[in-house]
Design a protein around this motif. Structure first.
Motif, PDB file in Angstrom:
ATOM      1  N   VAL A   1       0.840  -1.191   0.000  1.00  0.00           N
ATOM      2  CA  VAL A   1       0.000   0.000   0.000  1.00  0.00           C
ATOM      3  C   VAL A   1       0.879   1.246   0.000  1.00  0.00           C
ATOM      4  O   VAL A   1       1.908   1.302   0.674  1.00  0.00           O
ATOM      5  CB  VAL A   1      -0.937   0.013   1.233  1.00  0.00           C
ATOM      6  CG1 VAL A   1      -1.832   1.250   1.233  1.00  0.00           C
ATOM      7  CG2 VAL A   1      -1.789  -1.259   1.265  1.00  0.00           C
ATOM      8  N   GLY A   2       0.449   2.252  -0.771  1.00  0.00           N
ATOM      9  CA  GLY A   2       1.139   3.534  -0.824  1.00  0.00           C
ATOM     10  C   GLY A   2       0.394   4.571  -0.003  1.00  0.00           C
ATOM     11  O   GLY A   2      -0.385   4.237   0.894  1.00  0.00           O
ATOM     12  N   THR A   3       0.602   5.842  -0.334  1.00  0.00           N
ATOM     13  CA  THR A   3      -0.090   6.928   0.349  1.00  0.00           C
ATOM     14  C   THR A   3      -1.590   6.733   0.165  1.00  0.00           C
ATOM     15  O   THR A   3      -2.060   6.469  -0.927  1.00  0.00           O
ATOM     16  CB  THR A   3       0.334   8.289  -0.244  1.00  0.00           C
ATOM     17  OG1 THR A   3       1.757   8.361  -0.167  1.00  0.00           O
ATOM     18  CG2 THR A   3      -0.283   9.429   0.518  1.00  0.00           C
ATOM     19  N   GLY A   4      -2.322   6.866   1.207  1.00  0.00           N
ATOM     20  CA  GLY A   4      -3.758   6.620   1.149  1.00  0.00           C
ATOM     21  C   GLY A   4      -4.069   5.315   1.832  1.00  0.00           C
ATOM     22  O   GLY A   4      -3.522   5.009   2.887  1.00  0.00           O
ATOM     23  N   SER A   5      -4.928   4.519   1.221  1.00  0.00           N
ATOM     24  CA  SER A   5      -5.318   3.268   1.849  1.00  0.00           C
ATOM     25  C   SER A   5      -5.716   2.235   0.809  1.00  0.00           C
ATOM     26  O   SER A   5      -5.799   2.524  -0.377  1.00  0.00           O
ATOM     27  CB  SER A   5      -6.480   3.498   2.816  1.00  0.00           C
ATOM     28  OG  SER A   5      -7.646   3.866   2.108  1.00  0.00           O
ATOM     29  N   CYS A   6      -5.968   1.041   1.301  1.00  0.00           N
ATOM     30  CA  CYS A   6      -6.445  -0.072   0.491  1.00  0.00           C
ATOM     31  C   CYS A   6      -7.587  -0.714   1.260  1.00  0.00           C
ATOM     32  O   CYS A   6      -7.449  -0.987   2.456  1.00  0.00           O
ATOM     33  CB  CYS A   6      -5.314  -1.073   0.276  1.00  0.00           C
ATOM     34  SG  CYS A   6      -5.827  -2.607  -0.523  1.00  0.00           S
TER      35      CYS A   6
END
Length: 173
Positions: free
Chosen positions: A137-142
């Motif tokens: 996962v990167g910036t933000g969310s999943c």
């Protein structure tokens, strides 16, 4: 110097033994909630998606399930299966939106077996897709939705094709 290096190696070895596989090291605290049909998992920056799904299956003893997901990935690795060599040819994409993840949770040899495919897109809206081998996962969310099935399903290697397949009943081969 030798003692300091030896001590560092011992600490690293003990940490590896304590945590085991990456799936076992994944902390689910504050990342999962029960729903009427299964679970909702929200992962954040740096989380290993497949390892968290595997950990959830282990901890909750999920018999089998369907999974769906969306989110921003720092890294997504797909594999295209080469049947002649019996291996995945991997390709990694960075900083992409996971437009879709669809898959299943089953068991193989006493461990959760995650099978997931999906599509990712970049800033130009060009997409790539296939069999997920890994996702961070990167910036933000999943967001991952897990819909439970009542029966335990197992994967097995189909000798005719030399690849894992899902059995629809216990002992299916």
């Amino acid at each position: 110097m030798v003692i300091k290096t030896f001590t560092s190696l011992c600490i690293a070895l003990l940490a590896a033994l304590a945590f085991g596989t990456s799936a076992q090291a994944q902390d689910l605290t504050g990342k999962v909630t029960r729903t009427p049909t299964g679970y909702l998992m929200v992962l954040r920056n740096g989380d290993d998606v497949l390892a968290h799904i595997e950990k959830l299956a282990q901890v909750e003893q999920i018999q089998s399930a369907s999974i769906f997901g969306i989110g921003f990935m720092r890294e997504a690795t797909f594999g295209f299966y080469d049947f002649s060599k019996k291996v995945f040819n991997p390709k990694t994409f960075k900083d992409v939106e996971m437009a879709n993840l669809t898959g299943s949770i089953a068991w193989k040899e006493g461990k959760p077996s995650i099978h997931a495919h999906g599509i990712v897109t970049d800033g130009t809206f060009i997409g790539a897709g296939g069999h997920f081998l890994g996702m961070t996962v990167g910036t933000g969310s999943c967001e991952i939705t897990v819909i439970l099935h009542p029966q335990r399903l197992e994967r097995f290697v189909d000798p005719a094709i030399g690849a894992n397949v899902l059995g629809l009943y216990p002992g299916a081969k």
